[in-house]
Design a protein around this motif. Sequence first.
Motif, PDB file in Angstrom:
ATOM      1  N   ILE A  14     -12.526 -76.760  41.477  1.00 45.94           N
ATOM      2  CA  ILE A  14     -11.345 -75.905  41.316  1.00 45.94           C
ATOM      3  C   ILE A  14     -11.235 -75.392  39.887  1.00 45.94           C
ATOM      4  O   ILE A  14     -10.977 -74.205  39.638  1.00 45.94           O
ATOM      5  N   ALA A  15     -11.440 -76.296  38.918  1.00 46.74           N
ATOM      6  CA  ALA A  15     -11.338 -75.914  37.510  1.00 46.74           C
ATOM      7  C   ALA A  15     -12.388 -74.863  37.149  1.00 46.74           C
ATOM      8  O   ALA A  15     -12.100 -73.906  36.426  1.00 46.74           O
ATOM      9  N   ALA A  16     -13.602 -75.045  37.655  1.00 45.42           N
ATOM     10  CA  ALA A  16     -14.678 -74.100  37.350  1.00 45.42           C
ATOM     11  C   ALA A  16     -14.375 -72.715  37.911  1.00 45.42           C
ATOM     12  O   ALA A  16     -14.645 -71.700  37.273  1.00 45.42           O
ATOM     13  N   ILE A  17     -13.793 -72.676  39.117  1.00 51.84           N
ATOM     14  CA  ILE A  17     -13.435 -71.394  39.723  1.00 51.84           C
ATOM     15  C   ILE A  17     -12.396 -70.662  38.870  1.00 51.84           C
ATOM     16  O   ILE A  17     -12.409 -69.434  38.751  1.00 51.84           O
ATOM     17  N   LEU A  18     -11.505 -71.430  38.252  1.00 53.81           N
ATOM     18  CA  LEU A  18     -10.430 -70.842  37.451  1.00 53.81           C
ATOM     19  C   LEU A  18     -10.837 -70.588  36.004  1.00 53.81           C
ATOM     20  O   LEU A  18     -10.012 -70.118  35.208  1.00 53.81           O
ATOM     21  N   TYR A  19     -12.090 -70.889  35.656  1.00 54.36           N
ATOM     22  CA  TYR A  19     -12.504 -70.766  34.257  1.00 54.36           C
ATOM     23  C   TYR A  19     -12.243 -69.373  33.682  1.00 54.36           C
ATOM     24  O   TYR A  19     -11.742 -69.230  32.560  1.00 54.36           O
ATOM     25  N   GLY A  20     -12.590 -68.345  34.443  1.00 51.23           N
ATOM     26  CA  GLY A  20     -12.427 -66.985  33.925  1.00 51.23           C
ATOM     27  C   GLY A  20     -10.988 -66.681  33.528  1.00 51.23           C
ATOM     28  O   GLY A  20     -10.728 -66.078  32.484  1.00 51.23           O
TER      29      GLY A  20
ATOM     30  N   ALA B 189      -9.212 -90.087  35.283  1.00 52.42           N
ATOM     31  CA  ALA B 189     -10.415 -89.474  35.847  1.00 52.42           C
ATOM     32  C   ALA B 189     -10.169 -88.012  36.195  1.00 52.42           C
ATOM     33  O   ALA B 189     -11.044 -87.155  36.006  1.00 52.42           O
ATOM     34  N   TRP B 190      -8.994 -87.702  36.699  1.00 51.50           N
ATOM     35  CA  TRP B 190      -8.669 -86.313  37.040  1.00 51.50           C
ATOM     36  C   TRP B 190      -8.616 -85.436  35.794  1.00 51.50           C
ATOM     37  O   TRP B 190      -9.093 -84.302  35.801  1.00 51.50           O
ATOM     38  N   ILE B 191      -8.026 -85.967  34.734  1.00 52.66           N
ATOM     39  CA  ILE B 191      -7.974 -85.212  33.473  1.00 52.66           C
ATOM     40  C   ILE B 191      -9.387 -84.934  32.972  1.00 52.66           C
ATOM     41  O   ILE B 191      -9.722 -83.817  32.561  1.00 52.66           O
ATOM     42  N   PHE B 192     -10.239 -85.947  33.025  1.00 55.52           N
ATOM     43  CA  PHE B 192     -11.632 -85.799  32.612  1.00 55.52           C
ATOM     44  C   PHE B 192     -12.360 -84.815  33.528  1.00 55.52           C
ATOM     45  O   PHE B 192     -13.095 -83.937  33.069  1.00 55.52           O
ATOM     46  N   GLY B 193     -12.138 -84.963  34.846  1.00 53.52           N
ATOM     47  CA  GLY B 193     -12.841 -84.134  35.827  1.00 53.52           C
ATOM     48  C   GLY B 193     -12.499 -82.670  35.752  1.00 53.52           C
ATOM     49  O   GLY B 193     -13.331 -81.808  36.060  1.00 53.52           O
ATOM     50  N   VAL B 194     -11.282 -82.339  35.335  1.00 56.25           N
ATOM     51  CA  VAL B 194     -10.880 -80.936  35.185  1.00 56.25           C
ATOM     52  C   VAL B 194     -11.523 -80.318  33.949  1.00 56.25           C
ATOM     53  O   VAL B 194     -11.964 -79.161  33.966  1.00 56.25           O
ATOM     54  N   ALA B 195     -11.603 -81.095  32.870  1.00 53.21           N
ATOM     55  CA  ALA B 195     -12.069 -80.552  31.593  1.00 53.21           C
ATOM     56  C   ALA B 195     -13.578 -80.350  31.537  1.00 53.21           C
ATOM     57  O   ALA B 195     -14.057 -79.356  30.970  1.00 53.21           O
ATOM     58  N   TYR B 196     -14.339 -81.258  32.112  1.00 59.52           N
ATOM     59  CA  TYR B 196     -15.801 -81.215  31.940  1.00 59.52           C
ATOM     60  C   TYR B 196     -16.440 -79.908  32.433  1.00 59.52           C
ATOM     61  O   TYR B 196     -17.206 -79.281  31.697  1.00 59.52           O
ATOM     62  N   PRO B 197     -16.167 -79.458  33.666  1.00 62.89           N
ATOM     63  CA  PRO B 197     -16.796 -78.203  34.108  1.00 62.89           C
ATOM     64  C   PRO B 197     -16.338 -76.986  33.331  1.00 62.89           C
ATOM     65  O   PRO B 197     -17.075 -76.001  33.225  1.00 62.89           O
ATOM     66  N   LEU B 198     -15.111 -77.024  32.792  1.00 63.01           N
ATOM     67  CA  LEU B 198     -14.645 -75.904  31.971  1.00 63.01           C
ATOM     68  C   LEU B 198     -15.487 -75.777  30.712  1.00 63.01           C
ATOM     69  O   LEU B 198     -15.862 -74.671  30.300  1.00 63.01           O
ATOM     70  N   ILE B 199     -15.793 -76.916  30.089  1.00 67.41           N
ATOM     71  CA  ILE B 199     -16.629 -76.902  28.884  1.00 67.41           C
ATOM     72  C   ILE B 199     -18.024 -76.402  29.213  1.00 67.41           C
ATOM     73  O   ILE B 199     -18.594 -75.568  28.492  1.00 67.41           O
ATOM     74  N   ALA B 200     -18.602 -76.900  30.313  1.00 67.25           N
ATOM     75  CA  ALA B 200     -19.952 -76.478  30.705  1.00 67.25           C
ATOM     76  C   ALA B 200     -20.001 -74.977  30.976  1.00 67.25           C
ATOM     77  O   ALA B 200     -20.906 -74.275  30.504  1.00 67.25           O
ATOM     78  N   ALA B 201     -19.026 -74.462  31.726  1.00 64.93           N
ATOM     79  CA  ALA B 201     -18.985 -73.032  32.019  1.00 64.93           C
ATOM     80  C   ALA B 201     -18.822 -72.223  30.738  1.00 64.93           C
ATOM     81  O   ALA B 201     -19.440 -71.170  30.558  1.00 64.93           O
ATOM     82  N   HIS B 202     -17.982 -72.707  29.829  1.00 62.26           N
ATOM     83  CA  HIS B 202     -17.730 -72.001  28.571  1.00 62.26           C
ATOM     84  C   HIS B 202     -18.994 -71.926  27.715  1.00 62.26           C
ATOM     85  O   HIS B 202     -19.294 -70.884  27.120  1.00 62.26           O
TER      86      HIS B 202
END
Length: 396
Positions: free
Chosen positions: A256-262, A300-313
Motif C-alpha cells: 500500500i505504501a509503495a503504491i502511494l509513493y508518488g 512492525a507496521w511503522i517499519f513496514g510502511v517506511a521501508y518500501p517508500l525509501i526503496a522506491a525513493h
Amino acid sequence: MTRARSLLTEFGLLSISLVLTSAYVMSVSLPAMEKQFTNVSQSSIELLATLPAFSVMIMVLLSGFIAEKIGNKNTTAIGLLIAGTAGIIPVFTNSFAIIFASRLLLGVGLGMFNSLAVSMIGFLYKDKQKANLMGFRSAFENLGQSFLLFIASYLISINWHATFWVYAMAYVVLIIFYTTVPEPENPASAKNQANGKRPKQHINIKVAGLALFFFFLVMIHIAIIVHLPFIVTGLKYGTAANAGMITGSMTILGVIAAILYGQIYKVIGHFVLPIGLAFLAVGVLIMAFSRSFAVTLTGAWIFGVAYPLIAAHMFNNVSKVASPNSETLTASIFLVGTNSGALLAPYGIKLLAVITNDTIGAKTFVLLGGLLAVATLVAFGISLRTSRKKVKPSLT
C-alpha cells in the motif's frame, strides 16, 4: 498513444517486477528436500534459496552492456526466458548437482533484467508519472513475492518438486512484457550514437555511497524479518504463528505504501528519505522495547510502511545521482548493494549479537534502532542543505 494502450504498457513494464524477488519463494520446499538428499549437508540445502543472488550480482553489472548490444527489450525477454526455464528444472530431476546449477542459472536470468526493471521506467517516463511508477514497481515486487509464496505453499502439499512450477510465471510475464512494451531507449545513449560516439557508463562517488547505504538498509531489513520471531517467542508474548502474522502484515502495508509513493513524494519531496529513516528507527525501537504482541505489531507496521517508500525513493532518483548515460549501471550497482546486504545479513546480525551479548535479539534491535537514528540525522542534514538550493523538489 491511447490511454488504454498506455495502461497496458505501464502494466507490461511493471509486470517484470513480479518475478524479481522470486528466488526465495522455494524456501518452503527446503525441509522436504533435506529429507530427500540425505547425503547432502543442511547448509548446502539451505544455500539453494540464496544461491541465485550470487549470479544476480554478476549479471546486474553486465546487463547494461548486453542491453547496448541487443536492446533493453530483448535483454529483458532473454532474462525472463532463462529464469523460467532454469526455475522449473528441479521439477524434473532428483540430481542435486543439476538443481544446484539450475539455481545459479536462475540468478543469471533474473540478473539480466533486474536493473532494467528500474532504468526502463526512467527511459520511458518522466516527472510525476515516473515517481508513481517507481512506487508501483516496488509494490509489484511485494505482490509477486506474496503471490508466488502462496502458490508454492499450496504446491508443497503435492511434493517438493511441484513447488518449482512457480517459476513458470516468468513465461507469462515474458508474453505480457514483450507484447505491450516498446523498445525503451536511453535518450543520452541515442544522442551519443547520433554523434558517432560509443556510450560509456561509469559510476561516481554518490552512486558508490548510496549503494553502501542500500547494503546496510537491506541488511537491517532482513535482520528484522529473520529475528523478530525469536524476540516474540523468546520473550514469551507470542508464538511463531503470531510472529508470522506480524511479518506478513508488514508486507501488505508495504504494498500500500509503495503504491502511494508518488503522492507522498509530491508532498514532501526529497524529505522522503529522512522521514522514512525516522519511521524505521521508531519502528525498530518500539519492537525492541515491546513486551506485548499489540505493541510489536504497531512497531512492525511503522517499519513496514517506511521501508518500501525509501526503496522506491532511492530508485526514483537514479537519474539524479547517475553520471550521464549511466542509469542502468547505477541501478545495477544499487542492486549489487541490496543483494550483498541480503546475503550477508545473517553474519551482520551475528556480529551485532556478539557486541550486545544478546541471544534473544531485543538488545540487538536497540542497537539497530540507534544506528537508524544516526542515519536519520545525517539524512535530514543533507535534505536541509539540498532544500536551500532549490525552490521546490525536482521530480526527476
